[in-house]
Design a protein around this motif. Structure first.
Motif, short mmCIF file in Angstrom:
data_model
loop_
_atom_site.label_atom_id
_atom_site.label_comp_id
_atom_site.label_asym_id
_atom_site.label_seq_id
_atom_site.Cartn_x
_atom_site.Cartn_y
_atom_site.Cartn_z
N GLU A 208 41.72 36.68 17.43
CA GLU A 208 42.82 37.03 16.53
C GLU A 208 43.92 35.98 16.57
N ALA A 209 44.22 35.46 17.78
CA ALA A 209 45.26 34.44 17.90
C ALA A 209 44.89 33.20 17.11
N GLU A 210 43.63 32.80 17.17
CA GLU A 210 43.19 31.62 16.43
C GLU A 210 43.22 31.87 14.92
N ALA A 211 42.92 33.11 14.50
CA ALA A 211 42.97 33.43 13.07
C ALA A 211 44.40 33.42 12.54
N LEU A 212 45.37 33.73 13.40
CA LEU A 212 46.77 33.78 12.97
C LEU A 212 47.46 32.41 13.02
N SER A 213 46.82 31.42 13.64
CA SER A 213 47.51 30.16 13.92
C SER A 213 47.96 29.43 12.65
N LYS A 214 47.32 29.68 11.49
CA LYS A 214 47.71 29.00 10.24
C LYS A 214 48.63 29.84 9.37
N SER A 215 49.04 31.00 9.86
CA SER A 215 49.89 31.90 9.06
C SER A 215 51.27 31.30 8.84
N THR A 216 51.82 31.59 7.64
CA THR A 216 53.20 31.18 7.35
C THR A 216 54.10 32.40 7.18
N ASP A 217 53.57 33.57 7.54
CA ASP A 217 54.36 34.80 7.51
C ASP A 217 55.08 34.89 8.86
N TRP A 218 56.14 34.09 8.98
CA TRP A 218 56.70 33.78 10.28
C TRP A 218 57.10 34.99 11.11
N GLY A 219 57.88 35.88 10.57
CA GLY A 219 58.39 37.01 11.34
C GLY A 219 57.29 37.93 11.85
N PRO A 220 56.51 38.54 10.96
CA PRO A 220 55.45 39.45 11.40
C PRO A 220 54.43 38.77 12.32
N THR A 221 54.11 37.51 12.02
CA THR A 221 53.11 36.82 12.85
C THR A 221 53.66 36.57 14.25
N ALA A 222 54.92 36.15 14.35
CA ALA A 222 55.53 35.95 15.67
C ALA A 222 55.56 37.26 16.45
N ALA A 223 55.87 38.35 15.75
CA ALA A 223 55.88 39.67 16.41
C ALA A 223 54.48 40.02 16.90
N ARG A 224 53.48 39.72 16.08
CA ARG A 224 52.10 40.03 16.47
C ARG A 224 51.67 39.20 17.67
N ARG A 261 56.09 26.75 12.62
CA ARG A 261 57.28 27.55 12.36
C ARG A 261 58.54 26.80 12.77
N GLY A 262 58.46 26.06 13.88
CA GLY A 262 59.62 25.32 14.35
C GLY A 262 60.06 24.27 13.35
N GLU A 263 59.10 23.59 12.71
CA GLU A 263 59.44 22.58 11.72
C GLU A 263 60.17 23.21 10.53
N VAL A 264 59.65 24.36 10.07
CA VAL A 264 60.29 25.05 8.94
C VAL A 264 61.68 25.54 9.32
N PHE A 265 61.79 26.09 10.52
CA PHE A 265 63.09 26.63 10.95
C PHE A 265 64.11 25.52 11.17
N ALA A 266 63.63 24.34 11.57
CA ALA A 266 64.57 23.23 11.76
C ALA A 266 65.24 22.87 10.44
N GLU A 267 64.45 22.83 9.34
CA GLU A 267 65.02 22.57 8.02
C GLU A 267 65.97 23.69 7.61
N ARG A 268 65.54 24.92 7.91
CA ARG A 268 66.37 26.08 7.55
C ARG A 268 67.68 26.07 8.33
N ASP A 269 67.61 25.68 9.60
CA ASP A 269 68.81 25.66 10.44
C ASP A 269 69.83 24.66 9.90
N ALA A 270 69.34 23.52 9.44
CA ALA A 270 70.26 22.52 8.88
C ALA A 270 70.98 23.07 7.66
N GLU A 271 70.23 23.79 6.83
CA GLU A 271 70.82 24.39 5.61
C GLU A 271 71.83 25.46 6.00
N GLN A 272 71.50 26.25 7.03
CA GLN A 272 72.39 27.34 7.43
C GLN A 272 73.68 26.82 8.06
#
Length: 409
Positions: A208-224, A261-272
């Motif tokens: 399951e972990a390997e199947a989730l590794s390409k997910s971009t549904d950041w919140g639910p996937t991180a929780a899972r 997720r970290g790469e996406v969040f880094a861009e988001r953090d700069a915007e925020q």
């Protein structure tokens, strides 16, 4: 004829030895002179003296058994009794008798020593059996197993007891070792089964972990992933050869996801961060509206600022409470100004407040009169009860008077 103090040779060549019972024939000598005959049998006597001396030394200095010593003594005694030597045979008998006494004494000493050793061996083996039976119930598999092996070596170094006692103690000792081995075998068999179950469970978690590794549904996937980690910990350890491989795969799948997720969040953090600067500027404008002097203008200005605020977007989570708190403080100030305005312009609410105040004042006055009457009548219990009720009514009255003041007195 020739003679000496312990023997003689007659004219026929017969050799005699003198004893306390009289002369005894030693033998016949025809090969030489009488002196040579006496010398020959005297040498045989000296030989007996040497043999007895050697036996005395062996009895005194070696662990010669009593049985072997007794056999040697009897052999020498026969030689002395057969009178085939010339010398003080009585003295040899005395030495042999003393040697017999010494051997008997040694036999008793050894018997006592053997009994003592047997008691010590029994005590030692009893202690070994007791310790082995205690170890048989231990769950310290390594240390208890090593100690049991050491006890076997100690047992082997102890003397044997009588067959019945030794067999009984060995049976208990062996049974304790067998019981421990059986429990240890069952424990590790159960542990192997648990580890196999853990391996199967972790195989599913890895999949399951390997199947989730390409997910971009950041919140639910991180929780899972957090849930999967909890399940991983709860599953227990698999066999060593499987555990490391499974963990590397599990952790690798998470790393892939969290790196993306970290790469996406880094861009988001700069915007925020930029959004935060804009909202702080709006907060400064809003705070200039306080204190409220023109409620209508302040309300309109704040509404405009709030619309611009909502259009900006998210700010960093750790900065959100502070900057939003500044806007909320201004909003509360406007709301309080609106409430104050409403109270000043609402005659019905003022009338209700005044009516309630009047009712509470009348109730307080009445309770005070009743308290005075009760105390005058000597009924202090009733007066105390009324006094407690007065405290409650007075508190309500104080609160009502404060509310009335807010309407302008």
């Amino acid at each position: 004829m020739s003679s000496d103090p312990w023997g003689r040779v007659d004219e026929t060549g017969t050799v005699y030895v003198r004893t306390s019972e009289g002369e005894q024939v030693v033998g016949s000598w025809q090969a030489g002179t009488p002196e040579e005959a006496l010398a020959y049998f005297e040498r045989k006597y000296e030989g007996l003296v040497v043999e007895i001396g050697l036996l005395e030394r062996r009895v005194r200095t070696t662990d010669l058994s009593a049985k072997d010593a007794q056999t040697a003594i009897e052999h020498l005694r026969i030689q002395v009794d057969e009178h085939h030597a010339v010398g003080d045979l009585a003295a040899l008998r005395v030495r042999l008798d003393k040697l017999v006494a010494t051997v008997d004494s040694r036999r008793e000493e050894r018997k006592v020593q053997k009994a003592k050793q047997a008691d010590e061996a029994r005590t030692a083996k009893d202690a070994l059996v007791t310790e082995a039976e205690q170890l048989a119930q231990s769950d310290q598999w390594r240390s208890a197993g090593e100690r049991l092996r050491a006890l076997v070596d100690i047992w082997k170094g102890l003397p044997r007891l009588d067959r019945k006692s030794d067999d009984e103690l060995w049976h208990r000792f062996s049974h304790a070792r067998s019981a421990f081995s059986k429990r240890r075998k069952a424990h590790f068999a159960a542990l192997d089964a648990q580890r196999e179950d853990a391996r199967k469970a972790k195989e599913k978690l890895v999949a399951e972990a390997e199947a989730l590794s390409k997910s971009t549904d950041w919140g639910p996937t991180a929780a899972r992933y957090r849930e999967l980690m909890d399940s991983w910990k709860a599953a227990g350890r698999a066999q060593r050869e499987s555990e490391d491989d499974l963990w590397n795969r599990f952790r690798g799948a998470q790393d892939v996801f969290f790196a993306a997720r970290g790469e996406v969040f880094a861009e988001r953090d700069a915007e925020q961060v930029e959004n935060l600067k804009l909202k702080e500027e709006l907060a400064v404008e809003a705070e200039k509206l306080v204190p409220i002097t023109d409620l209508k203008a302040a309300r309109a200005a704040f509404r405009s600022l709030n619309e611009r605020w909502e259009a900006i977007g998210h700010v960093p989570r750790d900065a959100r409470p502070k900057v939003e708190g500044r806007m909320h403080a201004v909003e509360r100030a406007i709301q309080e100004a609106e409430e104050g305005e409403w109270r000043r312009t609402n005659p019905e609410a003022r009338a209700r407040a005044a009516g309630l105040t009047g009712q509470l004042q009348a109730a307080v006055d009445k309770l005070r009169e009743q308290i005075d009457s009760a105390r005058a009548a000597g009924n202090n219990a009733k007066a105390d009860k009324l006094a407690r009720e007065l405290e409650g009514r007075q508190a309500l009255l104080d609160q009502a008077l404060k509310g009335l003041e807010e309407f302008g007195g």
